[in-house]
Motif scaffolding. Structure first.
Motif, PDB file in Angstrom:
ATOM      1  N   TRP A  93      19.903 -21.919 -28.136  1.00 45.43           N
ATOM      2  CA  TRP A  93      20.562 -21.663 -27.259  1.00 45.43           C
ATOM      3  C   TRP A  93      19.153 -23.761 -26.935  1.00 45.43           C
ATOM      4  O   TRP A  93      17.587 -23.041 -27.170  1.00 45.43           O
ATOM      5  CB  TRP A  93      19.775 -21.604 -25.974  1.00 45.43           C
ATOM      6  CG  TRP A  93      21.501 -20.350 -25.728  1.00 45.43           C
ATOM      7  CD1 TRP A  93      21.015 -19.315 -25.477  1.00 45.43           C
ATOM      8  CD2 TRP A  93      21.923 -21.052 -24.910  1.00 45.43           C
ATOM      9  NE1 TRP A  93      22.075 -18.419 -25.487  1.00 45.43           N
ATOM     10  CE2 TRP A  93      23.200 -20.347 -24.674  1.00 45.43           C
ATOM     11  CE3 TRP A  93      22.753 -22.269 -24.640  1.00 45.43           C
ATOM     12  CZ2 TRP A  93      24.431 -19.755 -24.611  1.00 45.43           C
ATOM     13  CZ3 TRP A  93      24.230 -21.805 -24.199  1.00 45.43           C
ATOM     14  CH2 TRP A  93      24.797 -21.204 -23.598  1.00 45.43           C
ATOM     15  N   GLY A  94      19.299 -24.999 -26.658  1.00 47.13           N
ATOM     16  CA  GLY A  94      18.281 -25.669 -25.867  1.00 47.13           C
ATOM     17  C   GLY A  94      18.416 -26.098 -24.945  1.00 47.13           C
ATOM     18  O   GLY A  94      18.724 -25.721 -24.227  1.00 47.13           O
ATOM     19  N   LEU A  95      17.099 -26.537 -24.133  1.00 43.67           N
ATOM     20  CA  LEU A  95      17.169 -26.387 -23.076  1.00 43.67           C
ATOM     21  C   LEU A  95      16.371 -28.413 -23.250  1.00 43.67           C
ATOM     22  O   LEU A  95      15.394 -28.815 -23.697  1.00 43.67           O
ATOM     23  CB  LEU A  95      16.097 -25.595 -22.836  1.00 43.67           C
ATOM     24  CG  LEU A  95      15.967 -24.473 -23.190  1.00 43.67           C
ATOM     25  CD1 LEU A  95      14.301 -23.255 -22.696  1.00 43.67           C
ATOM     26  CD2 LEU A  95      16.917 -24.095 -22.409  1.00 43.67           C
ATOM     27  N   VAL A  96      16.990 -28.255 -21.649  1.00 41.43           N
ATOM     28  CA  VAL A  96      17.352 -30.285 -21.146  1.00 41.43           C
ATOM     29  C   VAL A  96      16.034 -29.637 -19.378  1.00 41.43           C
ATOM     30  O   VAL A  96      17.239 -29.268 -18.914  1.00 41.43           O
ATOM     31  CB  VAL A  96      17.479 -31.041 -21.950  1.00 41.43           C
ATOM     32  CG1 VAL A  96      17.655 -31.308 -23.321  1.00 41.43           C
ATOM     33  CG2 VAL A  96      18.920 -30.749 -21.498  1.00 41.43           C
ATOM     34  N   LEU A  97      15.419 -30.891 -19.208  1.00 43.07           N
ATOM     35  CA  LEU A  97      15.650 -31.247 -17.467  1.00 43.07           C
ATOM     36  C   LEU A  97      17.390 -32.230 -17.120  1.00 43.07           C
ATOM     37  O   LEU A  97      16.790 -32.699 -18.264  1.00 43.07           O
ATOM     38  CB  LEU A  97      14.538 -31.828 -17.607  1.00 43.07           C
ATOM     39  CG  LEU A  97      13.531 -31.241 -17.434  1.00 43.07           C
ATOM     40  CD1 LEU A  97      11.925 -32.572 -16.891  1.00 43.07           C
ATOM     41  CD2 LEU A  97      12.754 -29.628 -16.627  1.00 43.07           C
ATOM     42  N   SER A  98      17.575 -30.819 -16.527  1.00 44.18           N
ATOM     43  CA  SER A  98      19.606 -32.173 -15.579  1.00 44.18           C
ATOM     44  C   SER A  98      18.428 -33.546 -14.906  1.00 44.18           C
ATOM     45  O   SER A  98      16.395 -33.332 -14.529  1.00 44.18           O
ATOM     46  CB  SER A  98      19.355 -30.970 -14.754  1.00 44.18           C
ATOM     47  OG  SER A  98      18.122 -30.670 -13.496  1.00 44.18           O
ATOM     48  N   LYS A  99      19.271 -33.857 -14.140  1.00 41.93           N
ATOM     49  CA  LYS A  99      18.937 -35.367 -13.618  1.00 41.93           C
ATOM     50  C   LYS A  99      17.747 -34.464 -12.210  1.00 41.93           C
ATOM     51  O   LYS A  99      17.087 -35.344 -12.045  1.00 41.93           O
ATOM     52  CB  LYS A  99      19.835 -35.809 -12.899  1.00 41.93           C
ATOM     53  CG  LYS A  99      19.736 -37.370 -12.415  1.00 41.93           C
ATOM     54  CD  LYS A  99      20.786 -37.933 -11.883  1.00 41.93           C
ATOM     55  CE  LYS A  99      20.335 -38.724 -11.213  1.00 41.93           C
ATOM     56  NZ  LYS A  99      21.379 -40.053 -11.128  1.00 41.93           N
ATOM     57  N   THR A 100      18.647 -33.622 -11.481  1.00 44.42           N
ATOM     58  CA  THR A 100      17.267 -32.857 -10.847  1.00 44.42           C
ATOM     59  C   THR A 100      16.268 -32.280 -11.077  1.00 44.42           C
ATOM     60  O   THR A 100      15.622 -32.407 -10.718  1.00 44.42           O
ATOM     61  CB  THR A 100      18.542 -31.473 -10.563  1.00 44.42           C
ATOM     62  OG1 THR A 100      19.631 -31.950  -9.609  1.00 44.42           O
ATOM     63  CG2 THR A 100      17.342 -31.751  -8.343  1.00 44.42           C
ATOM     64  N   GLY A 101      15.744 -31.519 -12.045  1.00 45.32           N
ATOM     65  CA  GLY A 101      15.125 -31.219 -13.047  1.00 45.32           C
ATOM     66  C   GLY A 101      13.625 -32.191 -13.174  1.00 45.32           C
ATOM     67  O   GLY A 101      12.630 -32.189 -12.715  1.00 45.32           O
ATOM     68  N   LYS A 102      14.149 -33.501 -13.055  1.00 45.62           N
ATOM     69  CA  LYS A 102      14.073 -34.775 -13.892  1.00 45.62           C
ATOM     70  C   LYS A 102      12.612 -34.655 -12.799  1.00 45.62           C
ATOM     71  O   LYS A 102      11.718 -34.847 -12.561  1.00 45.62           O
ATOM     72  CB  LYS A 102      14.361 -35.996 -14.693  1.00 45.62           C
ATOM     73  CG  LYS A 102      14.355 -35.181 -15.442  1.00 45.62           C
ATOM     74  CD  LYS A 102      15.407 -36.561 -16.506  1.00 45.62           C
ATOM     75  CE  LYS A 102      15.614 -35.914 -17.809  1.00 45.62           C
ATOM     76  NZ  LYS A 102      16.460 -37.158 -18.337  1.00 45.62           N
ATOM     77  N   SER A 103      13.689 -35.438 -10.985  1.00 47.33           N
ATOM     78  CA  SER A 103      12.764 -35.121 -10.012  1.00 47.33           C
ATOM     79  C   SER A 103      11.800 -34.260  -9.588  1.00 47.33           C
ATOM     80  O   SER A 103      10.946 -35.091  -9.178  1.00 47.33           O
ATOM     81  CB  SER A 103      14.426 -36.250  -9.027  1.00 47.33           C
ATOM     82  OG  SER A 103      13.826 -35.913  -7.686  1.00 47.33           O
ATOM     83  N   VAL A 104      12.645 -33.399  -9.698  1.00 52.17           N
ATOM     84  CA  VAL A 104      11.616 -32.087  -8.857  1.00 52.17           C
ATOM     85  C   VAL A 104      10.380 -31.963  -9.689  1.00 52.17           C
ATOM     86  O   VAL A 104       8.899 -31.638  -9.560  1.00 52.17           O
ATOM     87  CB  VAL A 104      12.358 -30.526  -9.328  1.00 52.17           C
ATOM     88  CG1 VAL A 104      11.822 -29.446  -9.177  1.00 52.17           C
ATOM     89  CG2 VAL A 104      13.707 -31.173  -7.625  1.00 52.17           C
ATOM     90  N   PHE A 105      10.111 -32.073 -11.395  1.00 54.07           N
ATOM     91  CA  PHE A 105       9.439 -31.922 -12.265  1.00 54.07           C
ATOM     92  C   PHE A 105       8.102 -33.321 -12.029  1.00 54.07           C
ATOM     93  O   PHE A 105       7.703 -32.662 -11.838  1.00 54.07           O
ATOM     94  CB  PHE A 105      10.445 -32.101 -13.364  1.00 54.07           C
ATOM     95  CG  PHE A 105       8.960 -31.418 -14.835  1.00 54.07           C
ATOM     96  CD1 PHE A 105       7.849 -31.306 -14.946  1.00 54.07           C
ATOM     97  CD2 PHE A 105       8.547 -33.062 -15.354  1.00 54.07           C
ATOM     98  CE1 PHE A 105       6.826 -30.613 -15.829  1.00 54.07           C
ATOM     99  CE2 PHE A 105       7.582 -33.454 -16.281  1.00 54.07           C
ATOM    100  CZ  PHE A 105       6.661 -32.017 -16.357  1.00 54.07           C
TER     101      PHE A 105
END
Length: 152
Positions: A98-110
């Motif tokens: 599995w590859g992993l990326v931040l979601s749009k929400t994840g980018k904001s939270v990050f």
């Protein structure tokens, strides 16, 4: 491990590990205070950082970087995904991964979390009055010494 008045700590007062553990407890408590809105642990934050900074990171690489067994990484990524912060994708280079990326929400939270964690860390760095770089170097030396026998 809070220092309790009138207790004799004996050899503990002379052990580097005990001092490190007390400092780690203080750092963790303050980290949780600084990030309470997100209910996130330092390990989960570290995972977000690694995912954000490494666009093609695989779940197995994340496990290795965090010193986790694959099942531990699976649970960690499940937790991040349940919150909508991380998305998994089929790795085109390895069908078993599995590859992993931040979601749009994840980018904001990050972004918000990174600011809160940096402010938390700055408080401790400021308390060291310019000695934080040396302390980080010394802590890395301790980590390398402690892990050297496991890398052989």
């Amino acid at each position: 491990l809070l220092r309790v008045p009138d207790l004799d700590y004996g050899v503990l007062d002379h052990l580097l590990g005990f001092a490190l553990r007390r400092a780690q407890n203080a750092l963790y408590l303050d980290f949780y205070r600084a990030t309470a809105k997100y209910n996130i642990s330092p390990q989960r934050f570290a995972a977000l950082v690694l995912i954000a900074q490494n666009k093609k990171i695989r779940q197995a690489q994340l496990a290795q970087a965090l010193g986790l067994h694959r099942s531990g990484a699976l649970r960690l990524v499940d937790w991040l995904q349940e919150r909508g912060w991380v998305e998994r994708y089929d790795d085109p280079d390895d069908a078993r991964s599995w590859g992993l990326v931040l979601s749009k929400t994840g980018k904001s939270v990050f972004k918000e979390l990174s600011k809160a964690v940096q402010e938390h860390d700055n408080k401790f760095q400021n308390a060291l009055a310019g000695r934080s770089a040396q302390l980080k170097t010394d802590l890395e030396s301790i980590a390398q010494t402690g892990l050297a026998e496991y890398e052989e």
